[in-house]
Design an enzyme around this catalytic site. Structure first.
Site, PDB file in Angstrom:
ATOM      1  CG  ASN A 166      -1.582   1.293   1.520  1.00 46.11           C
ATOM      2  OD1 ASN A 166      -1.818   2.064   0.588  1.00 46.11           O
ATOM      3  ND2 ASN A 166      -1.916   1.560   2.759  1.00 46.11           N
ATOM      4  CD  GLU A 177     -18.952  17.810   3.056  1.00 41.27           C
ATOM      5  OE1 GLU A 177     -17.903  18.130   2.487  1.00 41.27           O
ATOM      6  OE2 GLU A 177     -19.189  16.635   3.396  1.00 41.27           O
ATOM      7  CE  LYS A 223     -19.886  13.685   1.384  1.00 38.49           C
ATOM      8  NZ  LYS A 223     -18.995  14.355   2.278  1.00 38.49           N
ATOM      9  CG  HIS A 240     -18.536  38.091  -9.415  1.00 36.59           C
ATOM     10  ND1 HIS A 240     -18.351  39.394  -9.813  1.00 36.59           N
ATOM     11  CD2 HIS A 240     -19.123  38.149  -8.198  1.00 36.59           C
ATOM     12  CE1 HIS A 240     -18.780  40.208  -8.856  1.00 36.59           C
ATOM     13  NE2 HIS A 240     -19.254  39.472  -7.865  1.00 36.59           N
ATOM     14  CE  LYS A 276     -14.411   7.155   5.428  1.00 40.58           C
ATOM     15  NZ  LYS A 276     -15.371   8.219   5.140  1.00 40.58           N
TER      16      LYS A 276
END
Ligand code: F6R
Length: 611
Positions: A99, A484, A488, A507, A606
């Site tokens: 990893n 946010e 999502k 703008h 994740k």
């Protein structure tokens, strides 16, 4: 990114490894593979999810007491069977999973190529493995020594697990920059990117540090540094139960985690906030209180959703504490030449505590004498461990790839931090302080009320699921929530979405508005309310479809918006903790309606342990 699992002991290794991989799939799901050691090496690997590999090897010889497994988030080489881990060395005697990224792999590959090595994959992992084998053969040393020599030449990040056909019960592991946990059982050891693969077997774990190498056998765990000096393993007790990482009757982890928020926020506040007594107890802040009080500025570093929490914290800390705050993308901060002075406070925000960019950014700042304060969810993670002080968000394991409950946990911690510093500094009135404590205390109940009304958002989601773009607009404290909300929607519905300060849309982005564009306004009752009402009018004048999240009792916006969703009244500093909940639910329901695997959306992982 990438999940790794290992087991050595008296039990059958395969069921432990494959179950562990399912729990680590949130870290990457491009391909899966296992290597089992039992009178020789057996390697099974395949493009796709863990379940696909499991099905394809039904009936094969899976008997072994030592094994390793890998679930991949592709970096070098497309997702395919041949790029799947484990890789085997040229002799066929070594198998390895990895990893991270080996940055100088091209140079090493060239050197090995000149010696006649032929590669069967496009990965940096296969290069490192053959480099190790080459050293072992040329130096006539054992594998442990060859790993040590090889790792001294490697640049980049890694956790590696290695099996050697000649050492049937041994796993050699090493780490730099990517996480590695070793579970200590009775006559057995477990290895994982996090503790989830070993939860039902042991609660005793060792977090391996950078530049450490572990030689793991059923009855023996030897930890050494790259200079071959032994290190005493530090055993920590896990405070996590298996039920926390299961779906508990929900269709998806994401939905479970959204609905857990009343209790995760409550857990975060519990033992810290006493609204009746008017106190906030946070030892991490208290221990550094003089630094915070005298700080000339605070720098916040984070990525993604955690960056949005930082942006909101900037608004709140500047308002309540009158300390200048700078918010930095960790990936930019680590590579530019930022001015960081001795005594500067760096707040690192991270759910996983393993995000490579955030980790390196704070390492650099620490070298310059800065004080690192971690706001982290995963206990014992790398960022938590290198921070000088901090506060855990206590949201519990977050498995859905899209961050939800960790975000509200971050907001709860950051708001408590701001209130505590403001009180100590005397920059907040007693009345405002007490009122905000009561408001914060009431958040879990208000989130509960919002969740009870989730079906209303499902109906809105079905109406707009066909959109190709969406705009999210908010002002002041709700601007980070607009960012946010857009993030999502993008990540779990694949609809292109942009978040903007509502006034800024004039703008440029306003050019996108037509009768097909849904525009989500976060327009709760606050000091910007009249202004945002004007912004809604501007969108309606151009026939955009307005979905507005508003405060209960608002009588103005329902008359102009196409769809509204009400949330309970709250102080404007606290309201974002509520207004973010409909953003999460809206994205979830759109994603589901579009058939997206919301827990594992494409291309994402994740825990981003590569830069
Ligand atoms: C979005 C999301 C990501 C993470 C980002 C940082 O839903 O989850 O944007 O917020 O990768 O991760 P952490 O917080 O673990 O450092």
């Amino acid at each position: 990114m990438c999940g790794i699992v290992g087991y050595t002991g008296p039990k059958e290794a395969y069921p432990i490894v494959i179950t562990g991989l399912k729990r680590l799939e949130y870290r990457g799901y491009d391909s899966t593979g296992v290597a089992l050691l039992n009178s020789g090496l057996k390697v099974y690997k395949k493009k796709g999810r863990v379940a696909e590999l499991e099905e394809s090897i039904l009936g094969k010889d899976l008997h072994a007491h030592t094994g390793i497994g890998h679930t991949r988030w592709a970096t070098h080489g497309e997702p395919s069977d041949r790029n799947a881990h484990p890789h085997t060395s040229a002799s066929g005697k070594l198998a390895m999973i990895h990893n991270g990224i080996i940055e100088n792999y091209a140079q090493l590959k060239k050197e090995l190529g000149n010696k006649g090595y032929v590669f069967t994959s496009d990965t940096d992992t296969e290069v490192l493995l053959n480099f190790i084998e080459d050293i072992k053969e040329n130096n006539q040393c054992d594998l442990e020594e060859a790993v040590r020599v090889a790792l001294k030449r490697v640049t980049g990040a890694y956790v590696i697990l290695l099996l050697d056909a000649d050492s049937p019960d041994t796993i050699i592991a090493a780490r730099k920059g990517s996480p590695l946990v070793i579970g200590v059982g009775k006559g057995e050891h477990f290895l994982g990117s996090d503790a989830s693969p070993m939860l039902e077997y042991t609660k005793e774990v060792v977090y391996v540090n950078d530049y450490e190498l572990a030689i793991v056998r059923p009855n023996e765990l030897i930890l050494k540094n790259l200079g071959n000096e032994k290190i005493t393993p530090f055993v920590t007790k896990l405070d996590m139960e298996l039920a926390e990482i299961e779906k508990g009757g929900y269709d998806h982890f994401m939905l479970k985690e959204i609905f857990e928020q009343p209790s995760t926020i409550h857990d975060c506040l519990r033992g810290r906030l006493d609204a009746t007594a008017g106190t906030i107890t946070m030892s991490g802040i208290q221990n550094n209180i003089e630094h915070f009080k005298n700080a000339q500025r605070i720098i916040m570093v984070a990525c993604g959703t955690s960056w949005h929490a930082a942006l909101l914290a900037e608004y709140i800390i500047e308002e309540l504490c009158r300390i200048p705050v700078e918010v930095e993308y960790a990936s930019e901060f680590r590579y530019r030449n930022p001015i960081v002075n001795k005594g500067d406070i760096i707040v690192a925000i991270s759910q996983s505590g393993e995000t490579a960019d955030t980790l390196v950014a704070i390492e650099r700042a620490k070298e310059n004498g800065a004080i690192i304060f971690g706001v982290v969810n995963v206990v014992g993670s790398s960022i938590a461990r290198i921070s000088d002080g901090g506060a855990y968000t206590h949201a519990g394991p977050e498995i859905g790839v899209a961050s939800t409950k960790a975000f509200t946990g971050q907001l709860a911690v950051l708001i408590m931090m701001a209130l505590k510093i403001a009180k100590e500094k005397g920059t907040i009135s007693d009345e405002r302080y007490k009122n905000l404590l009561l408001e914060l205390d009431a958040v879990p109940e208000k989130v509960n009320a919002i969740l009870k009304n989730a079906d209303a958002l499902k109906a809105i989601a079905l109406k707009y699921k066909g959109a190709s773009d969406a705009l999210y607009l908010g002002r002041g404290y709700n601007f980070p929530i607009a960012l946010e909300g857009a993030l999502k929607l993008k990540e779990i519905s694949y609809i292109h979405a942009e978040g903007y300060p509502a006034a800024e849309m004039k703008h440029g982005p306003i050019a996108l508005v037509d009768e097909n564009l849904p525009v989500v306004f976060i327009a709760t009752k606050d000091s910007y309310h009249e202004k945002i009402v004007s912004n809604i009018q501007e969108i309606k004048a151009r026939k955009g479809k307005v979905i507005a999240v508003i405060t209960e009792g608002d009588e103005i916006i329902p008359g102009m918006a196409d769809d509204v969703f009400y949330i309970p009244e709250a102080d404007e500093i606290i309201a974002p903790m509520l207004s973010t909940i409909p953003m999460q639910l809206l994205s979830y329901y759109v994603g589901i309606a579009k058939g997206v695997d919301v827990d594992k959306p494409r291309n994402l992982a994740k825990s981003v342990t590569v830069e």
